[in-house]
Scaffold this motif. Sequence first.
Motif, short mmCIF file in Angstrom:
data_model
loop_
_atom_site.label_atom_id
_atom_site.label_comp_id
_atom_site.label_asym_id
_atom_site.label_seq_id
_atom_site.Cartn_x
_atom_site.Cartn_y
_atom_site.Cartn_z
N MET A 1 49.38 18.03 32.92
CA MET A 1 48.74 19.29 33.27
C MET A 1 49.67 20.47 32.99
N ASP A 2 49.14 21.49 32.34
CA ASP A 2 49.91 22.71 32.15
C ASP A 2 50.26 23.28 33.52
N PRO A 3 51.54 23.63 33.74
CA PRO A 3 51.95 24.04 35.09
C PRO A 3 51.36 25.37 35.54
N ILE A 4 50.95 26.22 34.61
CA ILE A 4 50.48 27.54 35.00
C ILE A 4 48.96 27.62 35.01
N VAL A 5 48.30 27.09 33.98
CA VAL A 5 46.85 27.25 33.91
C VAL A 5 46.09 25.94 34.15
N SER A 6 46.82 24.84 34.43
CA SER A 6 46.18 23.57 34.76
C SER A 6 45.17 23.09 33.73
N ASN B 1 59.23 28.03 35.28
CA ASN B 1 59.91 29.21 35.82
C ASN B 1 59.98 30.35 34.81
N MET C 1 47.79 12.48 33.05
CA MET C 1 47.53 13.80 33.64
C MET C 1 48.71 14.30 34.45
N SER C 2 49.41 13.38 35.13
CA SER C 2 50.56 13.86 35.91
C SER C 2 51.85 13.86 35.08
N GLU D 1 55.09 36.09 34.30
CA GLU D 1 53.87 36.50 35.02
C GLU D 1 54.21 37.64 35.98
N LEU D 2 55.34 37.47 36.68
CA LEU D 2 55.73 38.50 37.66
C LEU D 2 56.07 39.81 36.97
N PRO E 1 61.99 32.69 40.19
CA PRO E 1 61.65 32.09 38.89
C PRO E 1 62.64 32.47 37.79
N ARG F 1 54.94 40.83 34.22
CA ARG F 1 53.83 41.19 33.36
C ARG F 1 54.25 41.17 31.89
N ILE G 1 43.96 9.29 32.60
CA ILE G 1 44.29 9.82 33.93
C ILE G 1 45.79 9.66 34.21
N ASP G 2 46.36 8.55 33.69
CA ASP G 2 47.78 8.31 33.92
C ASP G 2 48.64 9.42 33.35
#
Lengths: 327, 499
Positions: free
Chosen positions: B181-186, B446, B198-199, B452-453, B141, B455, B195-196
């Motif tokens: 959608m948020d890539p980390i917390v969805s 990333n 959402m992606s 996240e890794l 990342p 901290r 709905i369209d």
Amino acid sequence: MSSRKFRGLFTFLVVVTIMITAPIVCAQKKFPNKPIQFIVGWGAGGGSDLSVRFLTSHTEKHLGKPINVRNMSGGSGAKAYMYISKSKPDGYTIGNTTSTISTHRFMGNIPLGSNDFEPIIAFNEDPGGVWVATDAPWKTLAEFVNHAKSRPGEATIAASNPGSITRFQMMALEQEAGIEFNVLSQKGGAGPGLVALAGGHVNAAMGTPLEGFSLYSAGKIRPLGFMSAKRVAKYEDVPTMKEQGYPLVISTNRMIIAPKGTPADRVDTLYQAFLKAVHTPAYQNALESKGSTWLDWSPEKCKEYLKRQDAIFEKIIKKAGLYRPIN
Amino acid sequence: MDLFLTGLISILHPKMLFFIFGGTFIGITLGALPGLSATMGVAILLPVTFYLPPEQGMLILLGVYVGGIYGGSIAAILLNIPGCPASLMTTLDGYPMTKKGQGGRAIGIATTSSFVGGVIGVLALIFVAPFLAQAALSFGPAEYAMLAFLGLSAIVIVAAKSIVKGFIGVVIGLLMATVGMDPIVSVPRFTYGSIDLMSGISYIPVVIGLFGLSEVMVQTLQMKQLKAVRQTIGQVFPNLADFKKIFRHFFHPAWIGTLIGALPGAGASISAIISYNRAVQASKKPDEFGSGIPEGLISCETANNASIGGALVPLLTLGIPGSAVTAVLLGALMMHDITPGPLLFVQQPGLVYTIFAGLLMANLAMLILGLAGGKVFPRIVNLKQSALLPSIIVLCSVGAFAINNSMFEVGIMFVCGIGGFFLRELAISPGPIILGLILGPIAESNFRGALELSRGSLLIFVQKPISLIILIVTISLLLSPFLRGWLLKTKSGLSAGKA
């Protein structure tokens, strides 16, 4: 009008009448009499798309009519579920599902759940699993869990982003073992997480036997256990999590569905055709040779399974604090 | 070597050659049409290959892949519409050449450098694949985040005229990238219940709208004042001077393209962005880039085709798909009961070497078809504008629709087209917006993943050696315009002092 001319006209009318009514009469008797539209809720070339295209390529000859696959990706299948549920329930529009058929409604994405469709067949499943690098010090799942327990939040694990089945499987393990991982979220399935594991960027990664198979054969990663009821083909020496004392059986289950209200006899016609395809040796070999599992569940068995799957995910999603269902 | 020769002989069979040339031709056609990309071409043809033996099926798909990445540059050069995202950078120098009436020459140079890049990529795949695969795995990342920032720093170059307006463009692109959608917390962001959305907003309709539709609008307004530049078709095959330029400049784009292609998650578009970036920085005359010079074309066209060989490295050695196209190729192999990975070389060496030989042949097919077509394609620009411009609008709409068979993407295309027109009037060019939209998600997921890794500690970006190196390169790139100015000043100051 001479009788000859009249006879000619009469014959003509009879022929025309037969030609017009024949398809209607046949249509009432014979299903299918036109191509089936298969809605795939994921992009062309992805795992769900490929599994469907491969299966339908074996099914068409048993059904007698072509199956036209149409990709309609968006919101992890949500868009396709909406489309299928609104289609005419005549058996000519069908689609595929993953576990998202259970999760979307609980998480408040769309007001549709497994009760809003008629399952036709379950044709494939891939259980979740925990992987570590080949040279990692942990030999069993218990050793890794103990490592994570002794350093809360320090052991790193790669899993897809929240809402995905992979992530729920990881959360189920956390809840079962009473541990907390430091999670690397990755978009786009478990693949990228397993690559991060092979590169030594995390301690462990979640993934199905199928997703990990290439890197496993390459000698980069190895599984600590799978969330399957029995051991997985090609991984006979890897004990299930159940065997190791963690009673978790959670799979990505792939089914074919039709809109609610599709006549039972048409569901059965489709089921019989797909059943023959699933029983083709070429289909079964293609799945088994890389650690995937084929299924041939009847509509009734699918309904029972969906009930159980709904219950499992409702529980996990509630515990994770993501529960906000739309009804 | 014996195996390679066997592979080479096996593809010389007329049937195999037909599949390769056919695949490459389809690829070039799809790539040249806005909205239809190499990925889509491979995905569309995939079901056909179920009915063929694996070798033949793979040859068609590889032909489509090679042709598709190259074909995008034709529309980019002639119409200023990148046929696929990989040819985004090709518009920068390709289209100005067409404006000067050198469309044929530009296509000749693009084709030849694509061929050179493609062949080098394949040679790297054949000879140093295990080494490249190991290098690719060492990107985590933190490294990807830094690579994305390096790509974003390219705005300094893409927006050479005004850095501020370049930044505005990149920020617009980055903001568009946050939709979905948020890539980390969805959690859905800016989707307003759709709905369209959402992606997220996919970049292909945006590219078509910003480049294609808004270009049509700009040209419509200028129609009365301007007479279309007639294209002198002349010689498409590069002349000696152009050949020398390609020979002098192919090396760096080729290795950058191969290396970035080998990174899972990066790919052809990013390798072209970074290679162009490097070419401008290394050039003695950076100001000339963007005015229609062959060097600009060579840098991005060599790199994006070299990335093909690179992208096949992790696929064949580890079974990891590094890009959307290779993910489809992985599926194709698996459907034929073939699992890529180190065992593939042991169990099915015949197939592996057929793939190698087939790739080389596909590049040759691309060279032949491209140079032959170079005499024909530029005539498009000589069409009457009243016929050409409406046809482009139709193409743009069809292309946007084809991405997902939905009108939603067509809507996005029109919104971006109209918005892009006004931005152009404000001298904000579309390049930086696309840059932000492509690199935004990679940078975001990333960067946050690395934190996240670690901290929350930013030190992770300097503790990892590769990440640190890329960070230093990025900073020096960003500072270089100022440094260059400062150097010039001190130099002139010194000479003034001497005098």
